[in-house]
Design an enzyme around this catalytic site. Structure first.
Site, short mmCIF file in Angstrom:
data_model
loop_
_atom_site.label_atom_id
_atom_site.label_comp_id
_atom_site.label_asym_id
_atom_site.label_seq_id
_atom_site.Cartn_x
_atom_site.Cartn_y
_atom_site.Cartn_z
N LYS A 130 5.80 0.45 7.64
CA LYS A 130 5.39 1.73 7.07
C LYS A 130 6.64 2.60 6.96
O LYS A 130 7.18 3.05 7.97
CB LYS A 130 4.34 2.39 7.96
CG LYS A 130 3.80 3.69 7.45
CD LYS A 130 2.70 4.18 8.37
CE LYS A 130 2.13 5.50 7.95
NZ LYS A 130 1.03 5.92 8.83
N ASP B 50 -8.72 11.43 10.62
CA ASP B 50 -8.69 10.93 9.25
C ASP B 50 -9.32 9.54 9.18
O ASP B 50 -8.76 8.62 8.60
CB ASP B 50 -7.26 10.91 8.72
CG ASP B 50 -7.17 10.88 7.20
OD1 ASP B 50 -8.16 11.24 6.53
OD2 ASP B 50 -6.11 10.48 6.69
N SER C 147 -0.19 9.15 1.72
CA SER C 147 0.40 10.46 1.47
C SER C 147 1.80 10.62 2.04
O SER C 147 2.61 11.33 1.47
CB SER C 147 -0.51 11.56 2.00
OG SER C 147 -0.76 11.38 3.37
N PHE C 148 2.11 9.96 3.14
CA PHE C 148 3.41 10.16 3.78
C PHE C 148 4.41 9.04 3.52
O PHE C 148 5.51 9.06 4.05
CB PHE C 148 3.24 10.34 5.29
CG PHE C 148 2.51 11.60 5.64
CD1 PHE C 148 3.05 12.84 5.34
CD2 PHE C 148 1.27 11.57 6.24
CE1 PHE C 148 2.39 14.02 5.64
CE2 PHE C 148 0.59 12.73 6.55
CZ PHE C 148 1.15 13.96 6.24
N GLY C 149 4.05 8.03 2.72
CA GLY C 149 5.00 6.97 2.43
C GLY C 149 4.34 5.71 1.91
O GLY C 149 3.21 5.72 1.44
N VAL D 261 3.77 1.24 2.47
CA VAL D 261 3.68 0.16 3.44
C VAL D 261 4.10 -1.13 2.75
O VAL D 261 3.62 -1.44 1.65
CB VAL D 261 2.26 0.03 4.02
CG1 VAL D 261 2.20 -1.09 5.05
CG2 VAL D 261 1.80 1.34 4.63
N GLY E 5 0.81 -1.20 0.00
CA GLY E 5 0.00 0.00 0.00
C GLY E 5 0.84 1.25 0.00
O GLY E 5 2.05 1.21 0.25
N SER E 6 0.19 2.36 -0.32
CA SER E 6 0.87 3.65 -0.24
C SER E 6 -0.11 4.67 0.29
O SER E 6 -1.32 4.51 0.17
CB SER E 6 1.41 4.07 -1.61
OG SER E 6 0.37 4.24 -2.51
#
Length: 172
Positions: free
Chosen positions: A24, A119, A6-8, A10, A3-4
């Site tokens: 992560k 969020d 906004s901050f990086g 996984v 997965g991806s």
């Protein structure tokens, strides 16, 4: 890579013992990444609830920042809600709603300092091998002190899911 965000990104990782974890890795090219990493570490180190993703450890130096997390083999709730290949029956849906509600109740009322997730969205609800929901991604959170004032972050969140009132307080 599993997965991806906004901050990086996984990644799925396997330890020598055979234990599977999610890693992560934060994208240090983004200015907000440092604050997101610090926020997530600050929030998660004191939280312990069956419906929150567990942090195994963190890794940090000048060139690299990562969190090692409990792996959720069934992925995110988003996959089940927005794909024609996956299905949730009414019992699973109810169980997921109850689990997320329990996690939020713990964050708002069960912690020494209440936490506002900021969020909450289907991609931040992860499902374990038994389809039990676990709330994840605390990079965008507010920690509230005893005076109910903001103590920590106001970073970017997902439009449509961010808490609309930035002066939010935890009141019954």
């Amino acid at each position: 890579m599993i997965g991806s965000e906004s901050f990086g990104s996984v990644y799925k990782g396997v330890l020598r013992s055979g234990t599977v974890n999610a890693v992560k890795v934060f994208n240090l090219q983004l200015d907000a990444t440092f604050k997101s990493y610090d926020t997530e570490c600050e929030v998660l180190r004191s939280l312990h609830h069956r419906n929150l993703v567990k942090v195994i450890t963190s890794c940090s130096n000048l060139d690299f920042k990562a969190l090692v997390l409990e792996y959720m083999p069934n992925g995110s709730l988003e996959k089940y809600l927005y794909s024609h290949n996956y299905f949730l029956d009414i019992r699973q849906r109810l169980s997921i709603m109850i689990a997320v509600t329990c996690a939020l109740e713990y964050l708002h009322h069960g912690c020494l300092s209440p936490v506002i997730h900021c969020d909450l969205k289907p991609s931040n609800v992860l499902l374990d091998e038994d389809m039990v929901a676990h709330l994840s991604d605390f990079g965008v959170s507010k920690l509230l002190g005893e005076d109910k004032g903001d103590l920590y972050t106001k970073t970017l969140a997902t439009l449509g899911y961010i808490v609309p009132d930035t002066s939010l307080s935890v009141a019954d």
